[in-house]
Design an enzyme around this catalytic site. Structure first.
Site, mmCIF file in Angstrom:
data_model
loop_
_atom_site.group_PDB
_atom_site.id
_atom_site.type_symbol
_atom_site.label_atom_id
_atom_site.label_comp_id
_atom_site.label_asym_id
_atom_site.label_seq_id
_atom_site.Cartn_x
_atom_site.Cartn_y
_atom_site.Cartn_z
ATOM 1 N N ARG A 7 -7.656 12.617 10.908
ATOM 2 C CA ARG A 7 -8.949 13.183 11.274
ATOM 3 C C ARG A 7 -9.872 12.121 11.851
ATOM 4 O O ARG A 7 -10.728 12.385 12.695
ATOM 5 C CB ARG A 7 -9.620 13.822 10.052
ATOM 6 N N GLU A 50 0.830 -1.198 0.000
ATOM 7 C CA GLU A 50 0.000 0.000 0.000
ATOM 8 C C GLU A 50 0.873 1.261 0.000
ATOM 9 O O GLU A 50 0.609 2.214 -0.746
ATOM 10 C CB GLU A 50 -0.932 0.027 1.211
ATOM 11 N N CYS A 62 -7.948 9.936 5.597
ATOM 12 C CA CYS A 62 -8.029 9.833 7.061
ATOM 13 C C CYS A 62 -6.736 10.354 7.679
ATOM 14 O O CYS A 62 -6.768 11.160 8.589
ATOM 15 C CB CYS A 62 -8.285 8.387 7.479
ATOM 16 N N TRP A 83 -8.370 -1.822 -0.004
ATOM 17 C CA TRP A 83 -9.225 -0.777 -0.559
ATOM 18 C C TRP A 83 -10.380 -1.310 -1.415
ATOM 19 O O TRP A 83 -11.153 -0.523 -1.962
ATOM 20 C CB TRP A 83 -8.386 0.163 -1.429
ATOM 21 N N ASP A 120 -9.706 4.482 12.886
ATOM 22 C CA ASP A 120 -10.278 3.177 13.209
ATOM 23 C C ASP A 120 -9.255 2.451 14.080
ATOM 24 O O ASP A 120 -8.275 1.904 13.592
ATOM 25 C CB ASP A 120 -10.545 2.413 11.909
ATOM 26 N N TYR A 171 -4.618 9.408 -1.822
ATOM 27 C CA TYR A 171 -3.263 9.685 -1.323
ATOM 28 C C TYR A 171 -2.192 9.788 -2.402
ATOM 29 O O TYR A 171 -1.407 10.739 -2.414
ATOM 30 C CB TYR A 171 -2.859 8.616 -0.313
ATOM 31 N N ILE A 197 -13.545 3.122 18.319
ATOM 32 C CA ILE A 197 -13.698 1.673 18.201
ATOM 33 C C ILE A 197 -15.108 1.423 17.669
ATOM 34 O O ILE A 197 -16.096 1.896 18.259
ATOM 35 C CB ILE A 197 -13.514 0.971 19.555
#
Length: 319
Positions: A221, A63, A201, A85, A224, A149, A263
């Protein structure tokens, strides 16, 4: 002592004990806290890949290299058996006029509770993956995730109409002026959010050089805790190693700063299982010294050494 897992577990306990229940975009529900920071000494503590559950290092590598290539299409990831993804591209397809298969509305939640539906979902997901790999036109239309990204890191479009390679800028600036306070990469482009299937994120990171060591702070921001954060920590650690390697520096600290750290409600039992486990020794990594540029690295040029984690803990992805 493995302080990386300890800090991660400390954050998990903090969310469970102090977090507030919140609804979210996915409809899953979360326990959430706002504003948290962790620091890891990359030089002293080893490579920060969690040991309280197995984390797939090869997926992290592929990734990150995908980001560094400036790529935004799923094909490279699928060619390397990376499915991180898939769900976002799949969602784009099944919500389009070109899709004519079984109803996939809310497939993320339905596949967890309806076994019959899950069979259909897996069949359609396999069809999608194969078409991304083998159909150029389909891949271009439904395999591209938008200006995510890779695009922002390597081909940022400025208000002046120019395109900027932020990663190359960072490398050049570290070599030219290591004391700079402008060693920043920003992936949050307000004008392009609508073109991203998942807005960033981890939206920004900054490097800091002192005493021949390169440190990195990355900001998120939305975090997870169970599925995403372990990958984010290791990915930015690896990025720091790669940039340090090209710039002739040692690694320093990795600093995580999270805003909405949560969570998911369907991850709570998995989190409790992980929190009950005793951390083991951290692994190390070895980079191919013959590769000089960050952009020349391939998956086989990055070796993980001495990784002996607890078993994998599975949990569904919220899409």
């Amino acid at each position: 002592m493995n302080k990386v897992d300890k800090e991660y577990q400390k954050l998990g306990h903090y969310i469970l004990e102090n977090g507030a229940k919140k609804e979210d975009r996915t409809g899953t529900g979360t326990i959430s806290t706002f504003g948290y920071q962790m620091r890891f000494d990359l030089k002293k503590e080893g490579f920060p890949l969690l040991t309280t559950k197995r984390v797939a290092f090869r997926l992290i590598v592929s990734e990150l290299l995908w980001f560094l290539k400036g790529d935004t299409n799923l094909r490279y990831l699928l060619q390397n058996n990376n499915h991180i993804w898939d769900e976002w591209g799949f969602k784009h397809w099944v919500e389009s006029p070109d899709y004519s298969g079984p109803d996939m509305t809310d497939f993320g939640l339905r596949s967890q509770t309806d076994e019959e539906f899950n069979v259909l979902y897996q069949e359609q997901l396999t069809i999608y993956q194969e078409k991304i790999l083998n159909d150029d036109e389909f891949s271009k239309k439904y395999g591209d995730l938008g200006n995510v990204y890779g695009k922002q890191w390597r081909s940022w479009e400025g208000a002046d109409g120019q395109v900027y390679d932020q990663i190359q800028y960072i490398i050049d600036e570290i070599k030219r002026n290591p004391d700079s306070r402008r060693l920043i990469v920003n992936a949050w482009s307000a004008s392009e959010l609508a073109s991203q299937l998942l807005p960033p994120c981890h939206y920004a990171f900054q490097f800091y050089v002192v005493e021949g060591k390169l440190s990195c702070m990355f900001s998120m921001r939305s975090v997870d805790y169970f599925l995403g954060l372990p990958y984010n920590i290791s990915s930015y650690a690896l990025l720091t190693y790669l940039i340090a390697h090209e710039c002739g520096l040692e690694v320093g600290e990795l600093i995580f700063t999270g805003a909405d750290v949560h969570i998911y409600s369907n991850h709570i039992e998995q989190v409790k299982e992980q929190l009950s486990r005793e951390p083991r020794s951290l692994p190390t990594i070895k980079l191919n010294s013959e590769k000089k540029s960050v952009f020349d690295f391939e998956i086989e040029d990055i070796e993980l050494i001495g990784y002996d984690p607890h078993p994998t803990i599975k949990a569904p992805v919220a899409v």
